[in-house]
Scaffold this motif. Structure first.
Motif, PDB file in Angstrom:
ATOM      1  N   UNK A 136       0.957  -1.307   0.110  1.00  0.00           N
ATOM      2  CA  UNK A 136      -0.519   0.539  -0.419  1.00  0.00           C
ATOM      3  C   UNK A 136       1.086   1.382  -0.570  1.00  0.00           C
ATOM      4  N   UNK A 137       2.025   1.108  -0.139  1.00  0.00           N
ATOM      5  CA  UNK A 137       2.485   2.314  -0.131  1.00  0.00           C
ATOM      6  C   UNK A 137       2.595   3.472  -0.946  1.00  0.00           C
ATOM      7  N   UNK A 138       2.140   3.085  -2.201  1.00  0.00           N
ATOM      8  CA  UNK A 138       1.691   3.977  -3.374  1.00  0.00           C
ATOM      9  C   UNK A 138       0.688   4.402  -2.665  1.00  0.00           C
ATOM     10  N   UNK A 139      -0.130   4.077  -1.730  1.00  0.00           N
ATOM     11  CA  UNK A 139      -1.803   5.003  -1.280  1.00  0.00           C
ATOM     12  C   UNK A 139      -1.439   5.625  -0.745  1.00  0.00           C
ATOM     13  N   UNK A 140      -0.413   6.037   0.633  1.00  0.00           N
ATOM     14  CA  UNK A 140      -0.340   6.881   1.493  1.00  0.00           C
ATOM     15  C   UNK A 140       0.144   8.510   0.871  1.00  0.00           C
ATOM     16  N   UNK A 141      -0.982   9.072   1.773  1.00  0.00           N
ATOM     17  CA  UNK A 141      -1.272  10.055   1.429  1.00  0.00           C
ATOM     18  C   UNK A 141      -0.292  10.880   1.538  1.00  0.00           C
ATOM     19  N   UNK A 142       0.848  10.449   2.549  1.00  0.00           N
ATOM     20  CA  UNK A 142       2.468  11.940   2.339  1.00  0.00           C
ATOM     21  C   UNK A 142       3.092  10.829   1.729  1.00  0.00           C
ATOM     22  N   UNK A 143       3.329  10.324   1.105  1.00  0.00           N
ATOM     23  CA  UNK A 143       4.622   9.580  -0.077  1.00  0.00           C
ATOM     24  C   UNK A 143       5.013  10.501  -1.194  1.00  0.00           C
ATOM     25  N   UNK A 144       3.780  10.998  -1.458  1.00  0.00           N
ATOM     26  CA  UNK A 144       4.350  11.378  -3.238  1.00  0.00           C
ATOM     27  C   UNK A 144       5.410  13.608  -2.180  1.00  0.00           C
ATOM     28  N   UNK A 145       4.756  13.845  -1.435  1.00  0.00           N
ATOM     29  CA  UNK A 145       5.355  14.743  -0.805  1.00  0.00           C
ATOM     30  C   UNK A 145       6.849  14.269  -0.281  1.00  0.00           C
ATOM     31  N   UNK A 146       6.728  13.560   0.341  1.00  0.00           N
ATOM     32  CA  UNK A 146       7.749  13.157   0.989  1.00  0.00           C
ATOM     33  C   UNK A 146       8.540  11.907   0.299  1.00  0.00           C
ATOM     34  N   UNK A 147       9.216  12.197  -0.671  1.00  0.00           N
ATOM     35  CA  UNK A 147       9.722  11.038  -1.492  1.00  0.00           C
ATOM     36  C   UNK A 147      10.655   9.996  -0.792  1.00  0.00           C
ATOM     37  N   UNK A 148      11.754  10.731   0.541  1.00  0.00           N
ATOM     38  CA  UNK A 148      12.403  10.177   0.934  1.00  0.00           C
ATOM     39  C   UNK A 148      11.739   9.311   1.733  1.00  0.00           C
ATOM     40  N   UNK A 149      10.549   8.672   1.910  1.00  0.00           N
ATOM     41  CA  UNK A 149       9.718   8.786   2.887  1.00  0.00           C
ATOM     42  C   UNK A 149       9.907   6.838   2.544  1.00  0.00           C
ATOM     43  N   UNK A 150       9.963   6.743   1.203  1.00  0.00           N
ATOM     44  CA  UNK A 150       9.559   5.476   0.547  1.00  0.00           C
ATOM     45  C   UNK A 150      10.277   3.971   0.139  1.00  0.00           C
ATOM     46  N   UNK A 151      11.782   4.807   0.281  1.00  0.00           N
ATOM     47  CA  UNK A 151      12.806   3.334   1.130  1.00  0.00           C
ATOM     48  C   UNK A 151      13.001   3.291   2.035  1.00  0.00           C
ATOM     49  N   UNK A 152      12.277   4.912   3.227  1.00  0.00           N
ATOM     50  CA  UNK A 152      11.769   4.433   4.863  1.00  0.00           C
ATOM     51  C   UNK A 152      10.906   3.279   4.932  1.00  0.00           C
ATOM     52  N   UNK A 153       9.997   3.336   4.210  1.00  0.00           N
ATOM     53  CA  UNK A 153       8.667   2.358   4.257  1.00  0.00           C
ATOM     54  C   UNK A 153       9.099   1.000   4.100  1.00  0.00           C
ATOM     55  N   UNK A 154      10.321   1.426   2.844  1.00  0.00           N
ATOM     56  CA  UNK A 154      10.411  -0.218   2.247  1.00  0.00           C
ATOM     57  C   UNK A 154      11.144  -0.730   3.011  1.00  0.00           C
ATOM     58  N   UNK A 155      11.289  -0.324   3.828  1.00  0.00           N
ATOM     59  CA  UNK A 155      13.268  -0.826   4.973  1.00  0.00           C
ATOM     60  C   UNK A 155      11.627  -1.473   6.332  1.00  0.00           C
ATOM     61  N   UNK A 156      11.397  -0.930   6.803  1.00  0.00           N
ATOM     62  CA  UNK A 156      10.308  -0.956   7.823  1.00  0.00           C
ATOM     63  C   UNK A 156       9.258  -1.738   7.808  1.00  0.00           C
ATOM     64  N   UNK A 157       8.258  -1.463   6.760  1.00  0.00           N
ATOM     65  CA  UNK A 157       7.316  -2.294   6.853  1.00  0.00           C
ATOM     66  C   UNK A 157       7.249  -3.490   5.950  1.00  0.00           C
ATOM     67  N   UNK A 158       6.280  -4.687   6.178  1.00  0.00           N
ATOM     68  CA  UNK A 158       6.825  -5.860   5.652  1.00  0.00           C
ATOM     69  C   UNK A 158       5.734  -6.481   4.302  1.00  0.00           C
ATOM     70  N   UNK A 159       5.140  -7.494   4.071  1.00  0.00           N
ATOM     71  CA  UNK A 159       4.608  -7.903   3.348  1.00  0.00           C
ATOM     72  C   UNK A 159       2.705  -8.238   3.872  1.00  0.00           C
ATOM     73  N   UNK A 160       2.007  -8.013   3.090  1.00  0.00           N
ATOM     74  CA  UNK A 160       0.750  -8.665   3.933  1.00  0.00           C
ATOM     75  C   UNK A 160       1.472 -10.658   4.270  1.00  0.00           C
ATOM     76  N   UNK A 161       1.707 -10.744   2.872  1.00  0.00           N
ATOM     77  CA  UNK A 161       1.931 -12.073   3.197  1.00  0.00           C
ATOM     78  C   UNK A 161       2.699 -12.794   4.217  1.00  0.00           C
ATOM     79  N   UNK A 162       4.088 -11.366   4.740  1.00  0.00           N
ATOM     80  CA  UNK A 162       4.637 -11.792   5.705  1.00  0.00           C
ATOM     81  C   UNK A 162       3.930 -11.523   6.873  1.00  0.00           C
ATOM     82  N   UNK A 163       2.714 -10.701   6.760  1.00  0.00           N
ATOM     83  CA  UNK A 163       2.299 -10.982   8.579  1.00  0.00           C
ATOM     84  C   UNK A 163       1.147 -12.158   8.515  1.00  0.00           C
ATOM     85  N   UNK A 164       0.899 -12.734   7.352  1.00  0.00           N
ATOM     86  CA  UNK A 164      -0.662 -13.519   7.173  1.00  0.00           C
ATOM     87  C   UNK A 164       0.320 -15.176   7.897  1.00  0.00           C
ATOM     88  N   UNK A 165       2.117 -14.821   7.471  1.00  0.00           N
ATOM     89  CA  UNK A 165       2.636 -16.553   7.407  1.00  0.00           C
ATOM     90  C   UNK A 165       2.576 -16.114   8.792  1.00  0.00           C
TER      91      UNK A 165
END
Ligand SMILES: C[S@@+](CC[C@H](N)C(=O)[O-])C[C@H]1O[C@@H](n2cnc3c(N)ncnc32)[C@H](O)[C@@H]1O
Length: 242
Positions: A136-165
């Protein structure tokens, strides 16, 4: 910081009611006497969960600062304990519902946290989890305004499958998953005011200069088109202890 957290991410009553309705629908007519609000933070949900379900809510939270704010709010039917998900200070099979909101990406040991949730849940008990996910990273409201947040989100969040597994491996069966549209701001000005508190584990990691540039862009967006709620998807999972 607690004031920052509530100022930046506090709910209006109708937002909270909407989430309680989502949780209520997930539980159906299962009797809920005891709820673990795991990583309860400042108690944004704790008192409301106790009131809605007529249940005893145990908030477990490792941060002394967040816990102090939750204690300051003291709500009927809520007990607060310092602790963490990987080693829960609760007896086996002692709760009917584990509620986890925006905490999964903070766990130091996800497998241990999931096993602890399974241990404290009564058989047939539910686990409801709100989280951000990689998808959902693409859909978070602040991401287009703070482009540096994208790689941080990629480092810190996990996939839906990881949560389920992670929960499946601990003996929790997935009942359902959905994306719940959730209001991040009543309008863009309100959103900008909330962002100013940087009450988010990603925004707080940005360099001050990157944050200032992005914040200015959000403020301009608010001036240009102030109306309309800022809405983003939140992943909502319901698991059952089998
Ligand atoms: C984004 S806040 C969410 C607070 C609350 N659940 C809410 O939705 O308002 C994340 C919380 O998780 C807590 N936390 C971090 N690591 C944790 C762990 N290992 N076990 C339990 N809680 C943890 C943090 O201290 C913080 O209060």
């Amino acid at each position: 910081m607690p004031c920052g957290y509530d100022c930046g991410r506090g709910y209006r009553p109708e937002q909270l009611t909407r989430w309680l309705d989502v949780i209520s629908r997930a539980i159906g007519d299962t009797a809920i006497a005891t709820i673990l609000d795991l990583g309860c933070g400042t108690g944004r949900y704790s008192g409301a969960l106790a009131a809605r379900f007529g249940a005893w809510v145990i908030g477990v939270e490792p941060s002394q600062k967040m816990l102090a704010e939750a204690i300051r709010k003291t709500a009927v039917g809520v007990s607060l304990i310092r602790g963490n998900a990987e080693s829960l200070p609760l007896a086996d099979e002692s709760v009917d519902l584990v509620f986890i909101s925006m905490v999964f990406h903070h766990f130091k040991d996800r497998a241990a946290a999931a096993q602890e949730c399974r241990r404290v849940l009564r058989p047939g008990g539910r686990l409801c989890l709100r989280a951000g996910t990689l998808e959902q990273i693409e859909n978070y409201a602040y991401v287009p305004f703070f482009p540096e947040s994208r790689s941080l989100l990629e480092q810190h969040l996990v996939s839906r499958a990881t949560i389920e597994e992670t929960f499946a491996a601990a003996g929790l069966r997935l009942d359902r998953h959905g994306l719940v549209p959730s209001e991040a701001g009543a309008n863009w000005s309100d959103y900008a005011e909330r962002l100013a508190h940087r009450a988010d584990s990603i925004l707080i990691r940005l360099r001050d200069s990157d944050f200032a540039r992005g914040f200015e862009a959000v403020r301009k967006r608010a001036e240009k088109a102030p109306f309309g709620a800022v809405v983003e998807p939140v992943d909502f999972f319901v698991f059952r202890a089998v």
